[in-house]
Each structure stands twice: as C-alpha cells, then as structure tokens.
Design an enzyme around this catalytic site. Structure first.
Site, PDB file in Angstrom:
ATOM      1  N   HIS A   1       0.765  -1.195   0.088  1.00 43.59           N
ATOM      2  CA  HIS A   1      -0.296   0.012   0.111  1.00 43.59           C
ATOM      3  C   HIS A   1       1.032   1.073   0.035  1.00 43.59           C
ATOM      4  O   HIS A   1       2.352   1.259   0.472  1.00 43.59           O
ATOM      5  CB  HIS A   1      -1.083   0.386   1.756  1.00 43.59           C
ATOM      6  CG  HIS A   1       0.100   0.027   2.758  1.00 43.59           C
ATOM      7  ND1 HIS A   1      -0.125  -0.514   3.401  1.00 43.59           N
ATOM      8  CD2 HIS A   1       0.511   0.859   3.274  1.00 43.59           C
ATOM      9  CE1 HIS A   1       0.667  -1.026   4.369  1.00 43.59           C
ATOM     10  NE2 HIS A   1       1.023  -0.094   4.202  1.00 43.59           N
TER      11      HIS A   1
HETATM   12  C1  T46 Z   1       2.964   0.856   7.066  1.00 41.57           C
HETATM   13  C2  T46 Z   1       3.827   0.010   7.311  1.00 41.57           C
HETATM   14  C3  T46 Z   1       5.230  -0.229   7.511  1.00 41.57           C
HETATM   15  C4  T46 Z   1      -3.528  -0.880  13.785  1.00 41.57           C
HETATM   16  O1  T46 Z   1      -4.833  -0.801  14.575  1.00 41.57           O
HETATM   17  N1  T46 Z   1      -3.116   1.178  14.342  1.00 41.57           N
HETATM   18  C5  T46 Z   1      -2.039   0.804  13.257  1.00 41.57           C
HETATM   19  O2  T46 Z   1      -1.729   2.040  13.928  1.00 41.57           O
HETATM   20  C6  T46 Z   1      -1.700  -0.005  12.279  1.00 41.57           C
HETATM   21  C7  T46 Z   1      -0.073   0.517  12.402  1.00 41.57           C
HETATM   22  C8  T46 Z   1      -2.186  -0.960  12.120  1.00 41.57           C
HETATM   23  N2  T46 Z   1      -3.553  -1.235  12.528  1.00 41.57           N
HETATM   24  C9  T46 Z   1      -3.878  -2.532  12.436  1.00 41.57           C
HETATM   25  C10 T46 Z   1      -4.556  -2.315  11.264  1.00 41.57           C
HETATM   26  C11 T46 Z   1      -4.903  -4.047  10.510  1.00 41.57           C
HETATM   27  O3  T46 Z   1      -5.918  -4.337  10.789  1.00 41.57           O
HETATM   28  O4  T46 Z   1      -2.851  -3.757  12.584  1.00 41.57           O
HETATM   29  C12 T46 Z   1      -3.399  -4.683  11.608  1.00 41.57           C
HETATM   30  C13 T46 Z   1      -2.237  -4.295  10.244  1.00 41.57           C
HETATM   31  O5  T46 Z   1      -1.792  -3.708   9.603  1.00 41.57           O
HETATM   32  P1  T46 Z   1      -1.637  -3.552   8.619  1.00 41.57           P
HETATM   33  O6  T46 Z   1      -2.204  -4.972   7.485  1.00 41.57           O
HETATM   34  O7  T46 Z   1      -1.484  -2.384   7.489  1.00 41.57           O
HETATM   35  O8  T46 Z   1       0.241  -3.618   8.789  1.00 41.57           O
HETATM   36  P2  T46 Z   1       1.480  -3.665   7.224  1.00 41.57           P
HETATM   37  O9  T46 Z   1       2.338  -4.995   7.772  1.00 41.57           O
HETATM   38  O10 T46 Z   1       0.906  -4.562   6.459  1.00 41.57           O
HETATM   39  O11 T46 Z   1       1.666  -2.040   6.958  1.00 41.57           O
HETATM   40  C14 T46 Z   1       2.054  -1.662   8.129  1.00 41.57           C
HETATM   41  C15 T46 Z   1       1.345  -0.179   8.473  1.00 41.57           C
HETATM   42  O12 T46 Z   1      -0.075  -0.434   8.472  1.00 41.57           O
HETATM   43  C16 T46 Z   1       2.005   0.948   7.046  1.00 41.57           C
HETATM   44  O13 T46 Z   1       1.667   2.019   7.804  1.00 41.57           O
HETATM   45  O14 T46 Z   1       3.477   1.647   6.655  1.00 41.57           O
HETATM   46  O15 T46 Z   1       3.683  -1.432   8.395  1.00 41.57           O
END
Ligand code: T46
Length: 140
Positions: free
Chosen positions: A47
C-alpha cells in the site's frame, strides 16, 4: 525515501540508541507501532499513504523493503538496529524476507487513519500520474 544511520552509545554494559523528534526523526512522532512474528514467506505492506511520513528500523533481526514512488523503485535491507528508513507520503511499500526474530519498529507522523491508505496499485499509479501532470502544468 532515505536511509539514516544512528549513533549508538556504547560502554561496558552494552548499547543504546536514542531517537528524538526533529533530530534523528525528521518529524514530530504521533504514533509508534511494531511488527513482529511475521513469517518469512509473507509480504506485508502493499500500500501507499496519502499523507504520512514514517521511520522504520529493525530493532531486532532483519527484513527487506521495496519502495516505489511510481517512478523509481528501490530495495533496502534493514539488517542492523542503527539503520533507519524514512518513508514519505505517496510511496508504495512492500516488506518481505523477515527473519524469525525480526522486530520492526515504526515511528509515524500521524495517528492511524484507514482512509489515508491506498491499497489499490492502479489507483496509486493514477494518482501519481495526475499529481505529476499538475506539477508540470503549474511549472509552465
Ligand atoms: C506501513 C507499514 C510499514 C492499527 O490498528 N493501528 C496502526 O497504527 C496500524 C499501523 C495498524 N493497525 C491495524 C490495521 C490492521 O488491522 O493492524 C492491522 C495490520 O495492519 P496492516 O495490514 O496495515 O500492516 P502492514 O504490516 O501491512 O503495514 C504496516 C502499516 O499499516 C503501514 O502504515 O507503512 O506497516
């Protein structure tokens, strides 16, 4: 997107790295999260953010980042806890090749807002294209 090398303070007891707002971290920190226990055959991220700057550091273990601003694509190996990666807005990111012990610490300039995420690569490419066109028009 840029890397930054931190200055570890060491003595006979071990090591310490300090990160401060507007010093080692080029923005005011609004949020901190950390990613761990990622299986090595999974890719995370996939993303971009509309309006968010982050600094990522593997405080334990290692992982790789692919960053792509729609024009230039670069790969980074975060393989030491003194190496930070700054990721600005409008950069597509993917993280992969996580070591088993990886703890990826991320400092963010804003609170968590799901609507800031662009998870569709085609939508991202279109927005990059239109922002580039607008910039080009404004410079005429
Ligand atoms: C990024 C990369 C480096 C939250 O509730 N609060 C938060 O602050 C974050 C970051 C995530 N979440 C929840 C949203 C999803 O349900 O945690 C779950 C996993 O998040 P996501 O699938 O977005 O994780 P990554 O590893 O794909 O991405 C993350 C960050 O979301 C993103 O901003 O830049 O790490």
């Amino acid at each position: 997107m840029d890397t930054v090398e931190f200055d570890p303070k060491g003595d006979e007891r071990g090591w310490l790295i300090a990160l401060e707002n507007l010093k080692e971290v080029p923005f005011e920190i609004r949020r901190v999260y950390y990613i761990f226990g990622t299986k090595s055959d999974f890719r995370r991220g996939k993303h971009a953010h509309r309006d968010l700057t982050q600094l990522a550091v593997c405080v334990a273990g290692s992982c790789r980042f692919m960053l792509d601003d729609g024009k230039v694509r670069r790969e980074y190996h975060l393989n030491r806890n003194s190496l930070g990666l700054v990721i600005g807005p409008m950069v597509w990111r993917e993280m992969y090749d996580f070591s088993q012990d990886c703890v990826l610490l991320v400092l963010a300039s804003k609170s968590y807002i799901e609507s800031d995420y662009m998870r569709d690569r085609t939508e991202f490419d279109k927005l990059v294209q239109s922002l580039t066109l607008n910039k080009h028009e404004a410079s005429k």
